[in-house]
Design a protein around this motif. Structure first.
Motif, PDB file in Angstrom:
ATOM      1  N   LYS A   1      -6.352  -2.797 -33.707  1.00 41.20           N
ATOM      2  CA  LYS A   1      -5.929  -1.697 -34.557  1.00 41.20           C
ATOM      3  C   LYS A   1      -4.625  -2.018 -35.262  1.00 41.20           C
ATOM      4  N   VAL A   2      -3.731  -2.694 -34.563  1.00 38.91           N
ATOM      5  CA  VAL A   2      -2.439  -3.022 -35.153  1.00 38.91           C
ATOM      6  C   VAL A   2      -2.604  -4.003 -36.304  1.00 38.91           C
ATOM      7  N   LEU A   3      -3.406  -5.040 -36.080  1.00 40.34           N
ATOM      8  CA  LEU A   3      -3.588  -6.073 -37.101  1.00 40.34           C
ATOM      9  C   LEU A   3      -4.351  -5.535 -38.308  1.00 40.34           C
ATOM     10  N   ALA A   4      -5.135  -4.495 -38.121  1.00 37.76           N
ATOM     11  CA  ALA A   4      -5.858  -3.887 -39.232  1.00 37.76           C
ATOM     12  C   ALA A   4      -4.999  -2.875 -39.981  1.00 37.76           C
ATOM     13  N   GLY A   5      -3.834  -2.543 -39.420  1.00 36.83           N
ATOM     14  CA  GLY A   5      -2.944  -1.594 -40.075  1.00 36.83           C
ATOM     15  C   GLY A   5      -3.234  -0.153 -39.735  1.00 36.83           C
ATOM     16  N   ILE A   6      -4.080   0.087 -38.733  1.00 35.38           N
ATOM     17  CA  ILE A   6      -4.439   1.456 -38.356  1.00 35.38           C
ATOM     18  C   ILE A   6      -3.382   2.066 -37.437  1.00 35.38           C
ATOM     19  N   TYR A   7      -2.845   1.259 -36.542  1.00 37.11           N
ATOM     20  CA  TYR A   7      -1.863   1.718 -35.561  1.00 37.11           C
ATOM     21  C   TYR A   7      -0.503   1.129 -35.925  1.00 37.11           C
ATOM     22  N   PRO A   8       0.564   1.943 -35.953  1.00 38.32           N
ATOM     23  CA  PRO A   8       1.871   1.415 -36.357  1.00 38.32           C
ATOM     24  C   PRO A   8       2.443   0.398 -35.358  1.00 38.32           C
ATOM     25  N   SER A  10       5.508  -0.234 -34.758  1.00 41.25           N
ATOM     26  CA  SER A  10       6.657   0.316 -34.037  1.00 41.25           C
ATOM     27  C   SER A  10       6.247   1.115 -32.802  1.00 41.25           C
ATOM     28  N   GLN A  11       4.999   1.551 -32.723  1.00 38.61           N
ATOM     29  CA  GLN A  11       4.522   2.327 -31.579  1.00 38.61           C
ATOM     30  C   GLN A  11       3.996   1.454 -30.441  1.00 38.61           C
ATOM     31  N   LEU A  12       3.901   0.158 -30.658  1.00 36.84           N
ATOM     32  CA  LEU A  12       3.384  -0.744 -29.617  1.00 36.84           C
ATOM     33  C   LEU A  12       4.378  -0.883 -28.472  1.00 36.84           C
ATOM     34  N   GLN A  13       3.886  -0.764 -27.263  1.00 33.52           N
ATOM     35  CA  GLN A  13       4.745  -0.991 -26.104  1.00 33.52           C
ATOM     36  C   GLN A  13       4.656  -2.441 -25.642  1.00 33.52           C
ATOM     37  N   ALA A  18      -1.431  -8.606 -28.868  1.00 27.31           N
ATOM     38  CA  ALA A  18      -1.802  -8.687 -30.282  1.00 27.31           C
ATOM     39  C   ALA A  18      -1.412 -10.048 -30.856  1.00 27.31           C
ATOM     40  N   VAL A  19      -0.268 -10.578 -30.448  1.00 24.82           N
ATOM     41  CA  VAL A  19       0.139 -11.914 -30.886  1.00 24.82           C
ATOM     42  C   VAL A  19      -0.804 -12.965 -30.301  1.00 24.82           C
ATOM     43  N   LYS A  59      18.442 -12.504 -30.559  1.00 26.20           N
ATOM     44  CA  LYS A  59      19.022 -12.528 -29.214  1.00 26.20           C
ATOM     45  C   LYS A  59      19.189 -11.105 -28.699  1.00 26.20           C
ATOM     46  N   THR A  60      19.103 -10.947 -27.368  1.00 28.82           N
ATOM     47  CA  THR A  60      19.361  -9.636 -26.769  1.00 28.82           C
ATOM     48  C   THR A  60      20.864  -9.385 -26.748  1.00 28.82           C
ATOM     49  N   ALA A  61      21.242  -8.127 -26.712  1.00 31.89           N
ATOM     50  CA  ALA A  61      22.655  -7.759 -26.826  1.00 31.89           C
ATOM     51  C   ALA A  61      23.470  -8.146 -25.588  1.00 31.89           C
ATOM     52  N   LYS A  62      22.947  -7.876 -24.405  1.00 30.76           N
ATOM     53  CA  LYS A  62      23.746  -8.084 -23.194  1.00 30.76           C
ATOM     54  C   LYS A  62      23.775  -9.535 -22.731  1.00 30.76           C
ATOM     55  N   ALA A  63      22.602 -10.124 -22.550  1.00 28.78           N
ATOM     56  CA  ALA A  63      22.539 -11.447 -21.927  1.00 28.78           C
ATOM     57  C   ALA A  63      22.417 -12.590 -22.935  1.00 28.78           C
ATOM     58  N   ALA A  64      22.272 -12.280 -24.207  1.00 33.48           N
ATOM     59  CA  ALA A  64      22.127 -13.291 -25.272  1.00 33.48           C
ATOM     60  C   ALA A  64      20.928 -14.212 -25.019  1.00 33.48           C
ATOM     61  N   ARG A  65      19.852 -13.645 -24.461  1.00 30.05           N
ATOM     62  CA  ARG A  65      18.605 -14.385 -24.307  1.00 30.05           C
ATOM     63  C   ARG A  65      17.770 -14.200 -25.566  1.00 30.05           C
ATOM     64  N   ASN A  66      16.732 -15.011 -25.706  1.00 32.45           N
ATOM     65  CA  ASN A  66      15.835 -14.843 -26.843  1.00 32.45           C
ATOM     66  C   ASN A  66      15.132 -13.487 -26.760  1.00 32.45           C
ATOM     67  N   ASP A  67      15.159 -12.727 -27.848  1.00 31.79           N
ATOM     68  CA  ASP A  67      14.549 -11.404 -27.892  1.00 31.79           C
ATOM     69  C   ASP A  67      13.089 -11.559 -28.311  1.00 31.79           C
ATOM     70  N   VAL A  68      12.215 -11.762 -27.329  1.00 28.23           N
ATOM     71  CA  VAL A  68      10.814 -12.030 -27.605  1.00 28.23           C
ATOM     72  C   VAL A  68      10.085 -10.787 -28.111  1.00 28.23           C
ATOM     73  N   TYR A  69      10.517  -9.603 -27.706  1.00 23.84           N
ATOM     74  CA  TYR A  69       9.897  -8.361 -28.184  1.00 23.84           C
ATOM     75  C   TYR A  69      10.120  -8.208 -29.688  1.00 23.84           C
ATOM     76  N   ARG A  70      11.328  -8.439 -30.114  1.00 22.34           N
ATOM     77  CA  ARG A  70      11.639  -8.371 -31.552  1.00 22.34           C
ATOM     78  C   ARG A  70      10.884  -9.446 -32.325  1.00 22.34           C
ATOM     79  N   ALA A  71      10.752 -10.629 -31.737  1.00 20.46           N
ATOM     80  CA  ALA A  71      10.015 -11.719 -32.377  1.00 20.46           C
ATOM     81  C   ALA A  71       8.538 -11.381 -32.506  1.00 20.46           C
TER      82      ALA A  71
END
Length: 99
Positions: A1-8, A10-13, A18-19, A59-71
């Motif tokens: 649904k996400v890749l088809a543009g049906i589900y936003p 930003s709402q994915l937990q 999907a990746v 990068k994450t704010a606290k630990a400066a790790r790679n922010d995989v969720y944002r990626a």
């Protein structure tokens, strides 16, 4: 649904599945020009997201790790915007094409 543009996006937990689906149908590492992971087992969705975060500097704010969720969200947005083209043929398309 996400890749088809049906589900936003930003709402994915949990965007990693999907990746992973996208990576099973597109050669994402060469398309995004990613460096291979340290483990030689191949690419997983997490590896792709981590490599994309490293390349983009997410990068994450606290630990400066790679922010995989944002990626992961960034990769899904590339598909939604049409920068990465996902094209799926209907079932039986190649069999019918020869007739």
């Amino acid at each position: 649904k996400v890749l088809a543009g049906i589900y936003p996006i930003s709402q994915l937990q949990e965007p990693y599945s999907a990746v992973g689906y996208l990576a099973s149908r597109l050669p994402l590492p060469p398309l995004l020009q990613l460096r291979p992971p340290s483990a030689a087992d191949g690419w997983t969705a997490w590896d792709i997201c981590e490599a994309w975060a490293e390349k983009r500097g997410y990068k994450t704010a606290k630990a400066a790790r790679n922010d995989v969720y944002r990626a992961a969200n960034s990769i899904l947005r590339l598909v939604a915007e049409g920068r990465l083209c996902l094209c799926l043929r209907p079932p039986g398309y190649t069999a019918q094409k020869g007739e």
